[in-house]
Scaffold this motif. Sequence first.
Motif, PDB file in Angstrom:
ATOM      1  N   ILE A  71       0.879  -1.173   0.000  1.00 34.73           N
ATOM      2  CA  ILE A  71       0.000   0.000   0.000  1.00 34.73           C
ATOM      3  C   ILE A  71       0.915   1.221   0.000  1.00 34.73           C
ATOM      4  O   ILE A  71       1.671   1.436   0.951  1.00 34.73           O
ATOM      5  CB  ILE A  71      -0.941   0.016   1.209  1.00 34.73           C
ATOM      6  CG1 ILE A  71      -1.811  -1.246   1.235  1.00 34.73           C
ATOM      7  CG2 ILE A  71      -1.829   1.259   1.184  1.00 34.73           C
ATOM      8  CD1 ILE A  71      -2.687  -1.366   2.469  1.00 34.73           C
ATOM      9  N   VAL A  72       0.847   1.992  -1.072  1.00 32.58           N
ATOM     10  CA  VAL A  72       1.769   3.110  -1.268  1.00 32.58           C
ATOM     11  C   VAL A  72       0.991   4.419  -1.158  1.00 32.58           C
ATOM     12  O   VAL A  72      -0.055   4.596  -1.800  1.00 32.58           O
ATOM     13  CB  VAL A  72       2.456   3.019  -2.645  1.00 32.58           C
ATOM     14  CG1 VAL A  72       3.418   4.188  -2.823  1.00 32.58           C
ATOM     15  CG2 VAL A  72       3.185   1.688  -2.785  1.00 32.58           C
ATOM     16  N   PHE A  73       1.484   5.331  -0.325  1.00 32.64           N
ATOM     17  CA  PHE A  73       0.883   6.653  -0.182  1.00 32.64           C
ATOM     18  C   PHE A  73       1.721   7.661  -0.962  1.00 32.64           C
ATOM     19  O   PHE A  73       2.959   7.641  -0.893  1.00 32.64           O
ATOM     20  CB  PHE A  73       0.806   7.062   1.287  1.00 32.64           C
ATOM     21  CG  PHE A  73      -0.169   6.261   2.092  1.00 32.64           C
ATOM     22  CD1 PHE A  73      -1.491   6.656   2.194  1.00 32.64           C
ATOM     23  CD2 PHE A  73       0.230   5.089   2.722  1.00 32.64           C
ATOM     24  CE1 PHE A  73      -2.397   5.906   2.932  1.00 32.64           C
ATOM     25  CE2 PHE A  73      -0.660   4.329   3.461  1.00 32.64           C
ATOM     26  CZ  PHE A  73      -1.981   4.740   3.563  1.00 32.64           C
ATOM     27  N   GLU A  74       1.035   8.525  -1.672  1.00 36.70           N
ATOM     28  CA  GLU A  74       1.714   9.570  -2.436  1.00 36.70           C
ATOM     29  C   GLU A  74       1.098  10.917  -2.073  1.00 36.70           C
ATOM     30  O   GLU A  74      -0.123  11.037  -1.926  1.00 36.70           O
ATOM     31  CB  GLU A  74       1.567   9.329  -3.944  1.00 36.70           C
ATOM     32  CG  GLU A  74       2.202   8.030  -4.413  1.00 36.70           C
ATOM     33  CD  GLU A  74       1.974   7.780  -5.894  1.00 36.70           C
ATOM     34  OE1 GLU A  74       1.211   8.567  -6.506  1.00 36.70           O
ATOM     35  OE2 GLU A  74       2.531   6.814  -6.444  1.00 36.70           O
ATOM     36  N   GLY A  75       1.942  11.909  -1.919  1.00 37.65           N
ATOM     37  CA  GLY A  75       1.461  13.259  -1.634  1.00 37.65           C
ATOM     38  C   GLY A  75       1.269  13.580  -0.166  1.00 37.65           C
ATOM     39  O   GLY A  75       0.922  14.713   0.179  1.00 37.65           O
ATOM     40  N   ASN A  76       1.476  12.610   0.722  1.00 38.62           N
ATOM     41  CA  ASN A  76       1.299  12.857   2.163  1.00 38.62           C
ATOM     42  C   ASN A  76       2.557  13.492   2.737  1.00 38.62           C
ATOM     43  O   ASN A  76       3.582  12.850   2.897  1.00 38.62           O
ATOM     44  CB  ASN A  76       0.962  11.558   2.896  1.00 38.62           C
ATOM     45  CG  ASN A  76       1.949  10.446   2.607  1.00 38.62           C
ATOM     46  OD1 ASN A  76       2.247  10.158   1.455  1.00 38.62           O
ATOM     47  ND2 ASN A  76       2.459   9.812   3.650  1.00 38.62           N
ATOM     48  N   LYS A  77       2.472  14.762   3.031  1.00 35.98           N
ATOM     49  CA  LYS A  77       3.613  15.504   3.565  1.00 35.98           C
ATOM     50  C   LYS A  77       3.552  15.630   5.091  1.00 35.98           C
ATOM     51  O   LYS A  77       4.575  15.670   5.760  1.00 35.98           O
ATOM     52  CB  LYS A  77       3.653  16.899   2.940  1.00 35.98           C
ATOM     53  CG  LYS A  77       3.767  16.886   1.412  1.00 35.98           C
ATOM     54  CD  LYS A  77       3.657  18.289   0.846  1.00 35.98           C
ATOM     55  CE  LYS A  77       3.674  18.275  -0.687  1.00 35.98           C
ATOM     56  NZ  LYS A  77       3.514  19.637  -1.253  1.00 35.98           N
ATOM     57  N   THR A  78       2.350  15.701   5.613  1.00 43.11           N
ATOM     58  CA  THR A  78       2.191  15.962   7.046  1.00 43.11           C
ATOM     59  C   THR A  78       2.299  14.693   7.881  1.00 43.11           C
ATOM     60  O   THR A  78       2.967  14.671   8.915  1.00 43.11           O
ATOM     61  CB  THR A  78       0.830  16.636   7.312  1.00 43.11           C
ATOM     62  OG1 THR A  78       0.708  17.787   6.481  1.00 43.11           O
ATOM     63  CG2 THR A  78       0.709  17.038   8.771  1.00 43.11           C
ATOM     64  N   PHE A  79       1.647  13.645   7.448  1.00 42.08           N
ATOM     65  CA  PHE A  79       1.620  12.393   8.199  1.00 42.08           C
ATOM     66  C   PHE A  79       2.371  11.312   7.442  1.00 42.08           C
ATOM     67  O   PHE A  79       2.268  11.209   6.217  1.00 42.08           O
ATOM     68  CB  PHE A  79       0.174  11.945   8.455  1.00 42.08           C
ATOM     69  CG  PHE A  79      -0.645  12.943   9.225  1.00 42.08           C
ATOM     70  CD1 PHE A  79      -0.465  13.105  10.587  1.00 42.08           C
ATOM     71  CD2 PHE A  79      -1.587  13.733   8.581  1.00 42.08           C
ATOM     72  CE1 PHE A  79      -1.210  14.031  11.293  1.00 42.08           C
ATOM     73  CE2 PHE A  79      -2.338  14.653   9.272  1.00 42.08           C
ATOM     74  CZ  PHE A  79      -2.147  14.816  10.645  1.00 42.08           C
ATOM     75  N   SER A  80       3.099  10.505   8.183  1.00 40.86           N
ATOM     76  CA  SER A  80       3.869   9.430   7.564  1.00 40.86           C
ATOM     77  C   SER A  80       2.939   8.340   7.047  1.00 40.86           C
ATOM     78  O   SER A  80       1.797   8.195   7.510  1.00 40.86           O
ATOM     79  CB  SER A  80       4.851   8.832   8.581  1.00 40.86           C
ATOM     80  OG  SER A  80       4.144   8.157   9.606  1.00 40.86           O
ATOM     81  N   SER A  81       3.452   7.566   6.110  1.00 43.95           N
ATOM     82  CA  SER A  81       2.669   6.447   5.573  1.00 43.95           C
ATOM     83  C   SER A  81       2.332   5.458   6.679  1.00 43.95           C
ATOM     84  O   SER A  81       1.241   4.872   6.705  1.00 43.95           O
ATOM     85  CB  SER A  81       3.445   5.757   4.447  1.00 43.95           C
ATOM     86  OG  SER A  81       3.674   6.660   3.376  1.00 43.95           O
ATOM     87  N   LYS A  82       3.255   5.270   7.606  1.00 41.48           N
ATOM     88  CA  LYS A  82       3.023   4.355   8.712  1.00 41.48           C
ATOM     89  C   LYS A  82       1.855   4.829   9.578  1.00 41.48           C
ATOM     90  O   LYS A  82       1.024   4.025  10.009  1.00 41.48           O
ATOM     91  CB  LYS A  82       4.288   4.242   9.563  1.00 41.48           C
ATOM     92  CG  LYS A  82       4.193   3.244  10.697  1.00 41.48           C
ATOM     93  CD  LYS A  82       5.511   3.155  11.461  1.00 41.48           C
ATOM     94  CE  LYS A  82       5.422   2.148  12.600  1.00 41.48           C
ATOM     95  NZ  LYS A  82       6.702   2.061  13.358  1.00 41.48           N
ATOM     96  N   ARG A  83       1.769   6.124   9.814  1.00 42.87           N
ATOM     97  CA  ARG A  83       0.677   6.670  10.616  1.00 42.87           C
ATOM     98  C   ARG A  83      -0.660   6.494   9.906  1.00 42.87           C
ATOM     99  O   ARG A  83      -1.661   6.127  10.525  1.00 42.87           O
ATOM    100  CB  ARG A  83       0.936   8.163  10.893  1.00 42.87           C
ATOM    101  CG  ARG A  83      -0.191   8.845  11.690  1.00 42.87           C
ATOM    102  CD  ARG A  83      -0.214   8.310  13.111  1.00 42.87           C
ATOM    103  NE  ARG A  83      -1.296   8.874  13.887  1.00 42.87           N
ATOM    104  CZ  ARG A  83      -2.515   8.338  13.966  1.00 42.87           C
ATOM    105  NH1 ARG A  83      -2.800   7.212  13.318  1.00 42.87           N
ATOM    106  NH2 ARG A  83      -3.458   8.889  14.701  1.00 42.87           N
TER     107      ARG A  83
END
Length: 785
Positions: A191-203
């Motif tokens: 599961i890949v997150f793109e564009g998330n600057k504020t919160f980490s992918s892990k969060r």
Amino acid sequence: MLQKYIITFAIVFVFFLSLDSNKPLNAQGSEAVSAVVKKIEFKGNDRISSSTIKAAIKTNHGDIYDPKAISQDVDAIWLLGFFDNIEVEVESYEDGVKVIFLVLERPVIKNIFFAGNGQVKTKKLREAIQVREGDYLKRYLIKLDEDKIREMYQKMGFSHIVIKSEEKKSNGYVDITYKIREGSKVYIKEIVFEGNKTFSSKRLTKIMDTKKRKFPSLVFPGKFDKAEFEGDIDNIKAFYGSGGWLDTDIKWKERYSPDKTKMFLYVVIDEGDRYHVDTVNIKGNKLFTSEEIMGMLQLKKGSAFLPELLQKDSKGIRMAYGRQGHLNADVRANYSYKQVEPKIDITFDIIENERFFIEKVIVSGNDKTKDNVIRRNLSFFPGERLDTQKIKGSEQRLAGTGYFDNQSGKASEISYVPGTEYNTKNVIVDVKEGRTGMMRFGGGFGANAGLFGDVSYTDKNFDIFDFPKDLRDFMSGNAFRGGGHTITLRFSPGLQRTEGMFSYSNPAVFDSGYSLGLSTNIFRRAREDYDEERKGAKVSVGKTVLRGLRLGVTPNFEVIGVQNIDSNAPLVVKDIEGSNKKLSLELSAMLDRRDSRMFPTKGYKITSSLVFSGLDVDIIKFSVQGKKHTTVFNFSDWRGKHVLSYGGTLGVIEATSDQGVPIFERFFAGGANSIRGFAFRGVGPVDVTSSEQVGGKVLLLASAEYTLPVYGDMVRGAFFVDAGKADTDLNDLNINNIRATIGFGFRAKVPFMGNSVVAVDFGFPFIRKDSDDEQAVTFNFGGGR
């Protein structure tokens, strides 16, 4: 609906056509309106009798022909569910008309087949679908069944499942075949997150119920459920919104490996700007100044705009007014966006309404509990302003007394009715009496206590001064009730330990803030090299000074016997053989702010005591124990909370004469509630000659335990680390000689045993000494802890 209009149009068209071709029927043109239905026929029905269709329609022989009524009859026949098509013909007949209903019967399902299902048994598929052999064919049900089968496969991880149904008709019957192309089983690889600057992918991953496949795959299989995943996307968006990112936009896409077995999910996030508070305005406030209300708020100028805090601030203002008697104060929180920048203006519009005072406090529902017992648990009185916080606290206090029925709903409910003046309220305290007396027959087994039985009677709402008027009054249970006193009689015989006890306590003597307790007990315990017997009586006086904080003073007199001493017992045992009198005074304090006594998930409990004793036992003893509980996770799919509990114990004891500290007063470590993985009293100083445990003057214990639900809160698993020691004297108040264990266990409630707890722990020492007594399994049932 379209078919209905077509049929109606056909009826009207055929009717006028027949009028045009049958001049004698409608020679003047005006007779069409008054044409009489002379005959009704049904054609095309082989299995369905004409009488069945006739019973469904309203048109009868002799009725005036009405196209609207015929249309309604078509609807009624359609609702029978036996036909695929219905047409109507109208002919002239014997100076009237003949109405012919032409029907096309639906075929009957003769056989249902499944083809291509290698991963799901045919029996399971048959149970899942709605259509059955012998039913009339309904194609919409076939489509619904396709969806059910597709959903079943998708939950198993077959994302590429293709299902198509086929029909084969013959002589009014039809065979249905569900053709299934299962494809390969798919699991989520990443599961890949793109564009998330504020919160980490892990969060962000923690917010989602959808998880990628990982070890162990039995627990984390990585199955993809589209509906669940779309719900996860909504949850992530709500999470951003709760932090002030109100314009966050989230899209997602999926990709597969070349062999179609691995799925890659891409969550594309456009966070947008975070909104902040620009201005906060207060309107309508008279009782509090704007500055006072501003001090109550968590949302202030320049802080990030959090919708949840806005609701909390509104509630906080209402509670502040409620504490001042403004029962109906209305607080409306409005906010507006700035035109150019991501900022928000907040306005709290307050309507204070009337301030109320208490005229009377009326107690109801208590047919056994005395009024004064209830009133002393209330923190509000007639004449003072109505304080909603005091009302709520009093409700909780009444529920916590144990006098009233908590099982079937609210133990108590406090409401208001208008008083004689416009600004007064009468407060109604309505309670529901519960069963306070309980006879218990049971038993258990404890690693510290061995096998034991238990016969006890406890009444939490006893009244020693409520004498029966007669024998009937006593037998009906109406005597000795309602005073709020607690009485307990208990006899617990066992193989290693036998105990008898009687206690009486009054939590509010003469309705004061002081409590009084009286108790006597006898205790016999088979130790390693001797038998210990205690007989005693004590008086306890206590007072609750703050919420959850209780102070106590307890004078105690005991006769402690040491007998049946083995010949190889340590010298410290032989020196105290016989009876030893002990007169002591204990000063205690307890602060208990846990949310539950059985399985606490938050809060803490701290107890401390200081004991001075004389006569044959000259000692001073101090101990303090604390434990804190914190909810770490609350996963809805696990149906319970993950709780971290940690705490410790410090105990020191010293003799005040040359006699030293007797062995029955010393500290020992090991066993349940101590250091699991070691035997009960298996850790401590050892006698050089006999190699037996003789206890110490210092006790240090520390423990951390992580519990999680296995079956709700009925069965919970536990992982723990215990450490501690019992050492020789005050100079050993350090971490030398510490023992430590690691382990796991289970906790289970037993409802039919008064919600007793079965606890099984497996402890494995990793710091030990050769003189220690180890015991891997600690088992407790029925209160043996």
